[in-house]
Design a protein around this motif. Structure first.
Motif, PDB file in Angstrom:
ATOM      1  N   GLU A 176       0.699  -1.291  -0.153  1.00 55.95           N
ATOM      2  CA  GLU A 176       0.068  -0.089  -0.141  1.00 55.95           C
ATOM      3  C   GLU A 176       0.841   1.273  -0.177  1.00 55.95           C
ATOM      4  O   GLU A 176       0.495   2.324  -0.669  1.00 55.95           O
ATOM      5  N   LEU A 177       2.106   1.261   0.785  1.00 56.04           N
ATOM      6  CA  LEU A 177       2.742   2.446   0.810  1.00 56.04           C
ATOM      7  C   LEU A 177       3.461   2.805  -0.447  1.00 56.04           C
ATOM      8  O   LEU A 177       3.645   3.916  -1.036  1.00 56.04           O
ATOM      9  N   LYS A 178       3.906   1.714  -1.308  1.00 53.56           N
ATOM     10  CA  LYS A 178       4.143   1.742  -2.860  1.00 53.56           C
ATOM     11  C   LYS A 178       3.350   2.533  -3.529  1.00 53.56           C
ATOM     12  O   LYS A 178       3.569   3.328  -4.404  1.00 53.56           O
ATOM     13  N   ARG A 179       1.926   1.924  -3.547  1.00 53.43           N
ATOM     14  CA  ARG A 179       0.934   2.427  -4.193  1.00 53.43           C
ATOM     15  C   ARG A 179       0.861   3.803  -4.009  1.00 53.43           C
ATOM     16  O   ARG A 179       0.727   4.770  -5.024  1.00 53.43           O
ATOM     17  N   VAL A 180       0.926   4.225  -2.848  1.00 46.44           N
ATOM     18  CA  VAL A 180       0.692   5.521  -2.271  1.00 46.44           C
ATOM     19  C   VAL A 180       1.694   6.500  -2.677  1.00 46.44           C
ATOM     20  O   VAL A 180       1.516   7.620  -3.447  1.00 46.44           O
ATOM     21  N   ASP A 181       3.051   5.892  -2.761  1.00 48.24           N
ATOM     22  CA  ASP A 181       4.173   6.956  -3.339  1.00 48.24           C
ATOM     23  C   ASP A 181       3.892   7.369  -4.695  1.00 48.24           C
ATOM     24  O   ASP A 181       4.214   8.237  -5.173  1.00 48.24           O
ATOM     25  N   SER A 182       3.273   5.993  -5.383  1.00 49.02           N
ATOM     26  CA  SER A 182       3.448   6.310  -6.960  1.00 49.02           C
ATOM     27  C   SER A 182       2.021   7.423  -7.222  1.00 49.02           C
ATOM     28  O   SER A 182       2.303   8.020  -8.208  1.00 49.02           O
ATOM     29  N   GLU A 183       1.273   7.244  -6.421  1.00 53.69           N
ATOM     30  CA  GLU A 183       0.048   8.267  -6.651  1.00 53.69           C
ATOM     31  C   GLU A 183       0.609   9.544  -6.241  1.00 53.69           C
ATOM     32  O   GLU A 183       0.033  10.331  -6.920  1.00 53.69           O
ATOM     33  N   ILE A 184       1.366   9.741  -5.303  1.00 47.46           N
ATOM     34  CA  ILE A 184       1.562  10.910  -4.810  1.00 47.46           C
ATOM     35  C   ILE A 184       2.417  11.849  -6.020  1.00 47.46           C
ATOM     36  O   ILE A 184       2.504  13.037  -6.033  1.00 47.46           O
ATOM     37  N   GLU A 185       3.344  11.057  -6.598  1.00 45.31           N
ATOM     38  CA  GLU A 185       4.052  11.639  -7.594  1.00 45.31           C
ATOM     39  C   GLU A 185       3.147  12.352  -8.570  1.00 45.31           C
ATOM     40  O   GLU A 185       3.455  13.541  -9.412  1.00 45.31           O
ATOM     41  N   THR A 186       1.920  12.040  -9.194  1.00 45.10           N
ATOM     42  CA  THR A 186       1.260  12.503 -10.059  1.00 45.10           C
ATOM     43  C   THR A 186      -0.012  13.150  -9.641  1.00 45.10           C
ATOM     44  O   THR A 186      -0.909  13.797 -10.249  1.00 45.10           O
ATOM     45  N   ALA A 194      -2.574  15.877  -7.820  1.00 46.15           N
ATOM     46  CA  ALA A 194      -2.958  17.252  -7.687  1.00 46.15           C
ATOM     47  C   ALA A 194      -2.579  17.501  -6.405  1.00 46.15           C
ATOM     48  O   ALA A 194      -2.604  16.767  -5.321  1.00 46.15           O
ATOM     49  N   ALA A 195      -2.457  18.903  -5.635  1.00 47.46           N
ATOM     50  CA  ALA A 195      -2.215  19.432  -4.597  1.00 47.46           C
ATOM     51  C   ALA A 195      -3.139  18.991  -3.657  1.00 47.46           C
ATOM     52  O   ALA A 195      -2.622  18.378  -2.149  1.00 47.46           O
ATOM     53  N   ALA A 196      -4.354  19.172  -3.643  1.00 45.52           N
ATOM     54  CA  ALA A 196      -5.515  18.574  -2.842  1.00 45.52           C
ATOM     55  C   ALA A 196      -5.345  17.171  -2.484  1.00 45.52           C
ATOM     56  O   ALA A 196      -5.416  16.666  -1.289  1.00 45.52           O
ATOM     57  N   GLN A 197      -5.136  16.311  -3.599  1.00 47.41           N
ATOM     58  CA  GLN A 197      -5.150  14.826  -3.371  1.00 47.41           C
ATOM     59  C   GLN A 197      -3.876  14.664  -2.783  1.00 47.41           C
ATOM     60  O   GLN A 197      -3.892  13.679  -1.889  1.00 47.41           O
ATOM     61  N   LYS A 198      -2.797  15.218  -3.058  1.00 53.46           N
ATOM     62  CA  LYS A 198      -1.571  14.782  -2.438  1.00 53.46           C
ATOM     63  C   LYS A 198      -1.493  14.882  -0.982  1.00 53.46           C
ATOM     64  O   LYS A 198      -1.001  14.076  -0.025  1.00 53.46           O
ATOM     65  N   ALA A 199      -2.161  16.122  -0.541  1.00 52.18           N
ATOM     66  CA  ALA A 199      -1.983  16.468   1.087  1.00 52.18           C
ATOM     67  C   ALA A 199      -2.994  14.994   1.702  1.00 52.18           C
ATOM     68  O   ALA A 199      -2.427  14.643   2.634  1.00 52.18           O
ATOM     69  N   LYS A 200      -4.082  14.473   1.253  1.00 48.38           N
ATOM     70  CA  LYS A 200      -4.696  13.324   1.839  1.00 48.38           C
ATOM     71  C   LYS A 200      -3.726  11.960   1.535  1.00 48.38           C
ATOM     72  O   LYS A 200      -3.826  11.463   2.583  1.00 48.38           O
ATOM     73  N   LEU A 201      -3.207  12.011   0.484  1.00 51.06           N
ATOM     74  CA  LEU A 201      -2.248  10.961   0.331  1.00 51.06           C
ATOM     75  C   LEU A 201      -1.027  10.951   1.025  1.00 51.06           C
ATOM     76  O   LEU A 201      -0.755  10.050   1.768  1.00 51.06           O
ATOM     77  N   GLN A 202      -0.684  12.223   1.611  1.00 52.90           N
ATOM     78  CA  GLN A 202       0.570  12.409   2.526  1.00 52.90           C
ATOM     79  C   GLN A 202       0.027  11.880   3.828  1.00 52.90           C
ATOM     80  O   GLN A 202       0.766  11.145   4.542  1.00 52.90           O
ATOM     81  N   GLU A 203      -1.341  12.273   4.167  1.00 51.72           N
ATOM     82  CA  GLU A 203      -1.695  11.705   5.570  1.00 51.72           C
ATOM     83  C   GLU A 203      -1.786  10.288   5.422  1.00 51.72           C
ATOM     84  O   GLU A 203      -1.574   9.730   6.611  1.00 51.72           O
TER      85      GLU A 203
END
Length: 138
Positions: free
Chosen positions: A102-112, A114-123
């Protein structure tokens, strides 16, 4: 009048010879001073070049030592984590593997993302990393 002209001519010749001798002597002294200054500048440049070479060598050795230390520390950290992972029981190991995936999946999604979604993914990533740490520390 001939005598006066003769005396004046002799004075001019003697003066010219005197000035010529002084001029030659001055040229020689100037040349020697210039050569000495050139030699001093060349010696100073050589010493500066040696100092720069020594400094560059010291910096290179320092960088190699730091790189070696970082490499050793990384190996030790990986070894410690691997040791903790190997001690997990089967259920905890399954959960740990799922967290890693799951961490690998989240890391790959963080790269692409948008800013709002990126904050949620970081959490989400922080929460997953916290749980992974809890598994390893138990």
């Amino acid at each position: 009048m001939k005598r006066t002209v003769l005396y004046a001519g002799m004075l001019l010749v003697m003066g010219g010879l005197t000035l010529g001798a002084c001029s030659k002597n001055t040229k020689e002294e100037t040349k020697e001073a210039a050569e000495a200054a050139h030699s001093d500048m060349r010696d100073a440049a050589d010493k500066a070049g040696e100092a720069i070479d020594n400094f560059a060598s010291d910096v290179k050795e320092g960088a190699e030592n730091v790189a070696s230390d970082v490499k050793d520390a990384t190996k030790e950290a990986v070894s410690a984590v691997n040791e903790k992972v190997s001690k997990l029981d089967k259920a905890a190991r399954t959960e740990y593997d799922a967290l890693e995936k799951e961490l690998k999946r989240v890391d790959s999604e963080i790269e692409t993302a948008a800013a709002a979604q990126k904050a949620k993914l970081q959490e989400t990533k922080a929460r997953l990393e916290k749980r992974r740490k809890e598994l390893l520390d138990s």
